[in-house]
Design a protein around this motif. Sequence first.
Motif, PDB file in Angstrom:
ATOM      1  N   ARG A 231      23.182 110.304 109.078  1.00 11.76           N
ATOM      2  CA  ARG A 231      22.516 109.729 109.470  1.00 11.76           C
ATOM      3  C   ARG A 231      23.534 108.422 109.898  1.00 11.76           C
ATOM      4  O   ARG A 231      23.112 107.450 110.749  1.00 11.76           O
ATOM      5  N   TRP A 232      24.929 108.436 109.610  1.00  8.45           N
ATOM      6  CA  TRP A 232      25.739 107.818 110.831  1.00  8.45           C
ATOM      7  C   TRP A 232      25.592 108.023 112.041  1.00  8.45           C
ATOM      8  O   TRP A 232      25.197 107.476 112.829  1.00  8.45           O
ATOM      9  N   LEU A 233      25.434 109.332 112.414  1.00  6.68           N
ATOM     10  CA  LEU A 233      25.149 109.881 113.717  1.00  6.68           C
ATOM     11  C   LEU A 233      24.089 110.056 113.982  1.00  6.68           C
ATOM     12  O   LEU A 233      23.620 109.764 115.469  1.00  6.68           O
ATOM     13  N   ASP A 234      23.268 110.013 113.375  1.00  6.05           N
ATOM     14  CA  ASP A 234      21.137 109.198 113.831  1.00  6.05           C
ATOM     15  C   ASP A 234      21.747 108.237 114.726  1.00  6.05           C
ATOM     16  O   ASP A 234      21.009 107.261 115.852  1.00  6.05           O
ATOM     17  N   THR A 235      22.313 106.944 114.232  1.00  2.47           N
ATOM     18  CA  THR A 235      22.391 105.520 114.703  1.00  2.47           C
ATOM     19  C   THR A 235      24.039 105.496 115.908  1.00  2.47           C
ATOM     20  O   THR A 235      23.895 105.142 117.232  1.00  2.47           O
TER      21      THR A 235
END
Length: 334
Positions: A231-235
């Motif tokens: 999820r952090w990498l999605d952003t």
Amino acid sequence: RYVVLTTKHHEGFTNWGSSVSWNWNSLDTGPHRDLVGELGQALRESNIRYGLYHSLLEWFNPLYLADKESGFKTQNFVLKKTMPELYDLVLKYKPDLIWSDGDWDAPESYWNSTSFLAWLYNDSPVKDTVVVNDRWCSNCSCHHGGYYNCVDKYKPGTLPAHKWEMCSSIDKLSWGYRSNMNITELMDEASIIEELVQTVSFGGNYLLNVGPTKEGVIVPIFQERLLALGRWLDTNGEAIYETKPWRVQMENSTDMVWYTSKGPVVYAIFLLWPQDNVLKLSSPAPSPDTQVTMLGFAGTLKWQKSPGEGLLVTLPCMPPSPQSGWALKLESVK
């Protein structure tokens, strides 16, 4: 964007039907499945690169123990077990990466590493695409290899001159699965993100390990950590993927602000939200055209030239999400 599977660890069990590991492989016993092949097919359907970990040595193999007893003057284990397996893995599964390990006991003359690597890079079906690490014989780590692992959980203090990878494990005490692990012994989301950011700022790749159970299941706590990182990498993936180290890797005043770059764009990734919502960046030199945005946040951010060097960025009054680490995109800075 690659996955590395342990095809064989130091105990010698192979996760494919190795013809030189009779009855001690995943086809003959256990799941009766070709795990190396199945995972490879699934990853390639998802357009993810496939790496194969392989241990050169085997702790309990009588052939290896006899070679070791001889001072590695005999090579029965290498000729009958390790090298046939490596050639088989390459020819059968055509990996994008080979993660060699278990090299430290013996010199290259015992392992035949250079002849295997010469074949790999000149004649193998993956000769134009394959990447290897640096664990091919004693005194090889951090000196020879497509990229360096150096030691497990390697953290350089300055920018290395050679491409490298930091391999870490969510379970701080083990690379395998422990049924008795305690949650305090696991890396939390913030620690994983911090390690990732530091690694990429120094030009490294980040390889994060989880150990499956004997049934081949990734337990929920490991799933939770991996999904949180996803999820952090999605952003913030724009500040991580395909980036290069900038002229400065971190702010001198703090280890809470790290830099990456992509072409003319600089990314400042900060791991602590400042109490006054103003982030001081000493390293970038702004220009009249400088624009500052935050990944995952709409619109531009106000900034002003710092009284000393750098710039002061006014952040939103609250973090966009309760996460660890945010990335600013700086355009037209030096």
